[in-house]
Design an enzyme around this catalytic site. Structure first.
Site, short mmCIF file in Angstrom:
data_model
loop_
_atom_site.label_atom_id
_atom_site.label_comp_id
_atom_site.label_asym_id
_atom_site.label_seq_id
_atom_site.Cartn_x
_atom_site.Cartn_y
_atom_site.Cartn_z
CG HIS A 10 6.72 6.62 3.97
ND1 HIS A 10 6.78 7.63 4.42
CD2 HIS A 10 5.48 5.79 4.37
CE1 HIS A 10 6.11 7.60 5.77
NE2 HIS A 10 4.92 6.59 4.75
CB VAL A 11 12.91 5.50 1.78
CG1 VAL A 11 14.15 4.84 0.21
CG2 VAL A 11 11.50 5.50 0.77
#
Length: 124
Positions: A10-11
């Site tokens: 997600h990052v």
């Protein structure tokens, strides 16, 4: 049969940073990433995952993810990819990818890699 790794986080910074670690033990293993949304925010992107699959030169991909929605997008991408096989693992993200990368580099077969990933399973 060649094995490679795709990492979905997600990052964006995690997706970019983890291969730097993995390359220290697995410089010959094809590693591709999909980090964040298309506009660089926190989240995942089907388009980025599909590109990561396409860009990976391996015949078969071992896929690792950080959170649940990344798994959902990976599962959808697996249905759409032209890759021979994508194996999805519910293992600890960093530890699973590190284990797989180092074993692929050492020439260990998929059955043994999967056996060593089982104790790292933390998600369903």
């Amino acid at each position: 049969m060649s094995l490679g790794i795709t990492l979905v986080s997600h990052v964006p910074e995690i997706a970019e940073g983890l291969p730097k670690l993995l390359n220290q033990v697995a410089k010959d293993v094809p590693i591709t990433t999909a980090g964040g949304t298309n506009d660089g925010d926190i989240g995942t992107s089907m388009e980025k995952i599909m590109n990561a699959f396409d860009d990976n030169e391996a015949d078969e991909i071992l896929a690792f993810y950080d959170l649940g929605s990344a798994k959902m997008n990976l599962e959808m991408a697996m249905e759409m990819t032209d890759k021979k096989t994508v194996h999805l693992y519910d293992a600890a993200f960093v530890e699973g990818a590190y284990t797989a990368a180092s074993l692929i580099q050492a020439g260990v077969g998929l059955d043994e890699i999967e056996s060593q990933l089982k104790p790292l399973k933390i998600k369903d």
